[in-house]
Design a protein around this motif. Structure first.
Motif, mmCIF file in Angstrom:
data_model
loop_
_atom_site.group_PDB
_atom_site.id
_atom_site.type_symbol
_atom_site.label_atom_id
_atom_site.label_comp_id
_atom_site.label_asym_id
_atom_site.label_seq_id
_atom_site.Cartn_x
_atom_site.Cartn_y
_atom_site.Cartn_z
ATOM 1 N N SER A 3 0.843 -1.196 0.000
ATOM 2 C CA SER A 3 0.000 0.000 0.000
ATOM 3 C C SER A 3 0.877 1.244 0.000
ATOM 4 C CB SER A 3 -0.937 -0.002 1.212
ATOM 5 O OG SER A 3 -0.208 0.003 2.409
ATOM 6 N N GLY A 4 0.547 2.164 -0.881
ATOM 7 C CA GLY A 4 1.294 3.412 -0.988
ATOM 8 C C GLY A 4 2.655 3.279 -1.647
ATOM 9 N N ALA A 5 2.985 2.113 -2.164
ATOM 10 C CA ALA A 5 4.300 1.902 -2.778
ATOM 11 C C ALA A 5 4.466 2.734 -4.040
ATOM 12 C CB ALA A 5 4.504 0.423 -3.110
ATOM 13 N N ASN A 6 5.673 3.199 -4.278
ATOM 14 C CA ASN A 6 5.981 3.923 -5.501
ATOM 15 C C ASN A 6 6.558 2.935 -6.505
ATOM 16 O OD1 ASN A 6 6.641 5.611 -7.559
ATOM 17 N ND2 ASN A 6 8.039 6.890 -6.391
ATOM 18 N N LEU A 7 5.709 2.475 -7.418
ATOM 19 C CA LEU A 7 6.102 1.544 -8.468
ATOM 20 C C LEU A 7 5.980 2.210 -9.829
ATOM 21 C CD1 LEU A 7 4.333 -1.547 -6.915
ATOM 22 C CD2 LEU A 7 6.803 -1.267 -7.202
ATOM 23 N N SER A 8 6.122 3.508 -9.847
ATOM 24 C CA SER A 8 6.027 4.273 -11.084
ATOM 25 C C SER A 8 7.090 3.793 -12.065
ATOM 26 C CB SER A 8 6.225 5.758 -10.769
ATOM 27 O OG SER A 8 6.187 6.512 -11.957
#
Length: 151
Positions: A44-49
């Motif tokens: 949750s809320g991870a930056n996987l951009s």
């Protein structure tokens, strides 16, 4: 002296914001990026951009409010995943299994969604502005939408 203090603050300021986009469980994020598999992980809320998650196994994963903008999810398995409020802007979503996933309030602006399984997925309040959707059961509708009688 003031210049050094300002320079230090300018360099440190981005560090204050990094913590707010980290995954709830950094070990789960590392596992995903190293193995391409993270079943029932808390991301949750991870930056996987811009992440390359081709064929990733994310069954039952918590990706609530994760940043998946411009991510490549080709062939990923997100069965039962929680993507509520996730940012999937300009994501590449082809042959993705989203069966029983929670996509409520997800942002799919400019996403490319092809041949993906959304059977029994929850898709309330999707943002699909300028999305390309082919051979996937996502459409514009609501309580007043016409539902065809297939009998």
């Amino acid at each position: 002296m003031k210049f050094k203090l300002l320079a230090a603050l300018a360099l440190a300021t981005p560090l204050f914001f990094i913590g707010s986009v980290q995954a709830e469980n950094p070990q789960d994020l590392q596992k995903l990026l190293e193995t391409g598999e993270c079943i029932k992980c808390n991301l949750s809320g991870a930056n996987l951009s811009s992440a390359h998650l081709i064929g990733a196994d994310l069954r039952g994963a918590n990706l609530q409010k994760a940043n998946l903008s411009e991510a490549n999810l080709e062939g990923a398995d997100l069965t039962g995943a929680n993507l509520a409020g996730a940012n999937l802007t300009s994501a590449y979503i082809t042959n993705v299994n989203l069966k029983q996933a929670n996509l409520n309030n997800a942002n799919l602006t400019r996403a490319k969604i092809y041949d993906s399984n959304v059977y029994q997925a929850s898709m309330n309040n999707l943002t699909i502005t300028d999305a390309e959707i082919f051979h996937t059961g996502i459409g514009v509708g609501g309580e007043d939408a016409e539902i065809p009688d297939w009998d």
